[in-house]
Design an enzyme around this catalytic site. Structure first.
Site, PDB file in Angstrom:
ATOM      1  N   GLU A  32     -67.143 -60.747 -55.540  1.00 37.51           N
ATOM      2  CA  GLU A  32     -66.486 -60.113 -54.387  1.00 37.51           C
ATOM      3  C   GLU A  32     -65.181 -60.836 -54.060  1.00 37.51           C
ATOM      4  OE1 GLU A  32     -66.848 -57.403 -52.730  1.00 37.51           O
ATOM      5  OE2 GLU A  32     -68.835 -56.713 -53.306  1.00 37.51           O
TER       6      GLU A  32
ATOM      7  N   ARG B  56     -82.410 -46.367 -30.685  1.00 30.71           N
ATOM      8  CA  ARG B  56     -81.051 -45.824 -30.913  1.00 30.71           C
ATOM      9  C   ARG B  56     -79.971 -46.901 -30.868  1.00 30.71           C
ATOM     10  NH1 ARG B  56     -83.505 -41.720 -27.913  1.00 30.71           N
ATOM     11  NH2 ARG B  56     -84.100 -40.037 -29.328  1.00 30.71           N
TER      12      ARG B  56
ATOM     13  N   LYS C  63     -60.837 -58.451 -45.047  1.00 30.11           N
ATOM     14  CA  LYS C  63     -61.845 -57.420 -44.775  1.00 30.11           C
ATOM     15  C   LYS C  63     -61.724 -56.920 -43.342  1.00 30.11           C
ATOM     16  CE  LYS C  63     -66.174 -55.490 -45.188  1.00 30.11           C
ATOM     17  NZ  LYS C  63     -67.389 -55.326 -45.904  1.00 30.11           N
TER      18      LYS C  63
ATOM     19  N   HIS D  73     -72.062 -50.294 -59.095  1.00 30.16           N
ATOM     20  CA  HIS D  73     -73.302 -49.710 -58.570  1.00 30.16           C
ATOM     21  C   HIS D  73     -74.079 -49.010 -59.685  1.00 30.16           C
ATOM     22  CE1 HIS D  73     -71.675 -49.619 -54.175  1.00 30.16           C
ATOM     23  NE2 HIS D  73     -72.204 -50.777 -54.492  1.00 30.16           N
TER      24      HIS D  73
ATOM     25  N   LYS E   6     -71.282 -52.108 -42.034  1.00 32.76           N
ATOM     26  CA  LYS E   6     -72.013 -51.179 -42.919  1.00 32.76           C
ATOM     27  C   LYS E   6     -73.453 -51.654 -43.040  1.00 32.76           C
ATOM     28  CE  LYS E   6     -68.680 -49.072 -46.016  1.00 32.76           C
ATOM     29  NZ  LYS E   6     -68.212 -48.979 -47.409  1.00 32.76           N
TER      30      LYS E   6
ATOM     31  N   GLU F 214     -64.445 -45.545 -42.782  1.00 33.58           N
ATOM     32  CA  GLU F 214     -64.095 -45.238 -44.165  1.00 33.58           C
ATOM     33  C   GLU F 214     -63.696 -43.784 -44.365  1.00 33.58           C
ATOM     34  OE1 GLU F 214     -66.377 -47.418 -47.162  1.00 33.58           O
ATOM     35  OE2 GLU F 214     -66.109 -45.724 -48.503  1.00 33.58           O
TER      36      GLU F 214
ATOM     37  N   HIS G 119     -66.394 -51.191 -57.571  1.00 33.17           N
ATOM     38  CA  HIS G 119     -67.789 -50.936 -57.203  1.00 33.17           C
ATOM     39  C   HIS G 119     -68.382 -49.669 -57.824  1.00 33.17           C
ATOM     40  CE1 HIS G 119     -67.126 -54.180 -54.470  1.00 33.17           C
ATOM     41  NE2 HIS G 119     -68.280 -54.034 -53.853  1.00 33.17           N
TER      42      HIS G 119
ATOM     43  N   ASN H 123     -63.985 -50.953 -51.943  1.00 29.64           N
ATOM     44  CA  ASN H 123     -64.960 -50.677 -53.001  1.00 29.64           C
ATOM     45  C   ASN H 123     -64.350 -50.821 -54.392  1.00 29.64           C
ATOM     46  OD1 ASN H 123     -67.046 -50.086 -51.200  1.00 29.64           O
ATOM     47  ND2 ASN H 123     -66.272 -48.001 -50.925  1.00 29.64           N
TER      48      ASN H 123
ATOM     49  N   ARG I 167     -60.354 -47.841 -46.000  1.00 31.23           N
ATOM     50  CA  ARG I 167     -61.462 -48.803 -46.171  1.00 31.23           C
ATOM     51  C   ARG I 167     -62.113 -48.659 -47.545  1.00 31.23           C
ATOM     52  NH1 ARG I 167     -66.349 -50.703 -42.084  1.00 31.23           N
ATOM     53  NH2 ARG I 167     -67.478 -51.872 -43.660  1.00 31.23           N
TER      54      ARG I 167
ATOM     55  N   HIS J  56     -75.151 -58.130 -57.686  1.00 26.32           N
ATOM     56  CA  HIS J  56     -74.062 -57.251 -57.243  1.00 26.32           C
ATOM     57  C   HIS J  56     -72.697 -57.795 -57.689  1.00 26.32           C
ATOM     58  CE1 HIS J  56     -71.828 -54.406 -54.877  1.00 26.32           C
ATOM     59  NE2 HIS J  56     -71.242 -55.381 -54.212  1.00 26.32           N
TER      60      HIS J  56
HETATM   61  N1  GLY Z   1     -68.382 -53.423 -48.832  1.00 24.32           N
HETATM   62  C1  GLY Z   1     -67.358 -52.489 -48.570  1.00 24.32           C
HETATM   63  C2  GLY Z   1     -67.178 -52.205 -47.107  1.00 24.32           C
HETATM   64  O1  GLY Z   1     -67.736 -52.873 -46.253  1.00 24.32           O
HETATM   65  O2  GLY Z   1     -66.495 -51.272 -46.772  1.00 24.32           O
END
Ligand code: GLY
Length: 337
Positions: free
Chosen positions: A175, A111, A203, A228, A133, A213, A224, A221, A217, A240
């Site tokens: 990026e 956990r 960031k 994606h 993430k 998010e 993106h 993206n 946040r 990417h």
């Molecule tokens: N890659 C986008 C984020 O970390 O929110």
């Protein structure tokens, strides 16, 4: 010389150390309780880690196709075999695929055990390794299974970039180009250490403002949603960052088509992506627009119809309910390769 940026989450701040030789800061990021390290990496990644602790190196395979639950299970079996406890630490050494996978495995092992990321690709340094993430792909989409699990620290040792293939460096540029539009900063005037550190700062601020998010946040993206879809539709023929490059210019064109920005601003996107960062903004021939629209509708932001991060008079915003026809028309107007 290195630069330290703190991701200042209340009660759980952590440092991101950027610069040549930054890896020497790793030992200071390990919990005092650590008796052993599970070091998750890939063959061929420079991995000069000296911590003095017993370390089991676990190499995962190459390519986006190993970013799966099957690999997470294999990692967990290795953690079990070495008797990894909650007091120990997972160290991920690699690009975004490694940090996403190892972060996910660490977040679910017992956990949750501590993870430290040693980012070795530009893309991981400016994005993937920062902000907690984690995730793996399913056949039906990228990163559909994942957690928020903040690392205890992140190393961005620029020496690792010396051996990074040119295409991987370009991918990181995709990026980096995104950050120009998040803040309006011209990052191209900065040297590499300052530029990476500035991306990390931008960031970090976004993560601190909205860790899970639920709002702002999502602006990270930018570009993106198409990216994606392109990665999946082309079976990862695009890296990417290459896909983000196309996605940024597409998002600008979609914003212009919906009256949010003018053509000069679209040209600004093309200039940054193509002229400043040497990326390609063209869409491959032969892609089925209906497939792309269907993939974009499955995006994690898409709670209410097709949803994009779009530029506008007040900057970037999450815009819901974009019509599939507007998306198809914008795709049809993209330059072809
Ligand atoms: N890659 C986008 C984020 O970390 O929110």
């Amino acid at each position: 010389m290195t630069t330290t940026v703190t991701v200042d989450l209340p009660g759980r701040p952590y440092d991101v150390v950027v610069g040549s030789g930054a890896v020497t800061a790793l030992a200071s990021m390990l919990p005092a309780s650590s008796r052993r390290i599970a070091l998750v990496t890939q063959d061929g990644i420079p991995c000069d880690i000296a911590t003095g602790l017993p370390t089991e190196v676990i190499a995962i395979g190459q390519g986006e196709t190993v970013k799966t639950m099957t690999t997470v299970e294999a990692l967990a079996e290795r953690f079990a075999a070495m008797g990894l406890t909650r007091g120990d630490v997972v160290v991920a050494v690699g690009g975004g695929m490694v940090t996403d996978l190892a972060g996910f495995a660490a977040s679910t092992w017992h956990r949750g055990v501590t993870v430290v990321h040693v980012a070795t690709s530009l893309l991981a340094m400016v994005d993937a390794a920062i902000g907690g993430k984690t995730g793996v792909n399913l056949a039906s989409g990228k990163n559909l299974v994942g957690t928020f699990w903040q690392p205890a620290g992140v190393i961005c040792d620029l020496d690792a970039l010396a051996t990074l293939p040119a295409r991987e460096l370009r991918s990181g540029n995709g990026e980096m180009a995104k950050y120009h539009f998040l803040t309006g900063d011209d990052l191209t005037v900065l040297d590499l250490e300052a530029r990476v550190a500035r991306c990390v700062e931008i960031k970090a601020a976004a993560v601190v403002a909205d860790e899970r998010e639920s709002g702002s946040r999502a602006l990270l993206n930018y570009g993106h949603t198409l990216a994606h879809a392109l990665e999946i539709a082309t079976h990862h023929e695009f890296t990417h960052g290459e896909a983000v490059a196309v996605g940024l210019v597409f998002a600008a064109r979609l914003a212009a088509a919906t009256g949010r920005i003018d053509e000069a601003r679209v040209e600004e996107h093309r200039r940054v992506v193509v002229d400043e960062y040497g990326l390609d903004d063209r869409l491959p021939d032969g892609l089925d627009p209906d497939e792309l629209v269907a993939l974009m509708a499955r995006d994690k932001k898409a709670i209410d119809g097709l949803t994009f991060v779009l530029d506008g008079p007040g900057g970037l915003d999450v815009v819901r309910g974009i019509s599939p026809d507007a998306v198809r028309a914008t795709l049809a107007g993209m330059r072809r390769r």
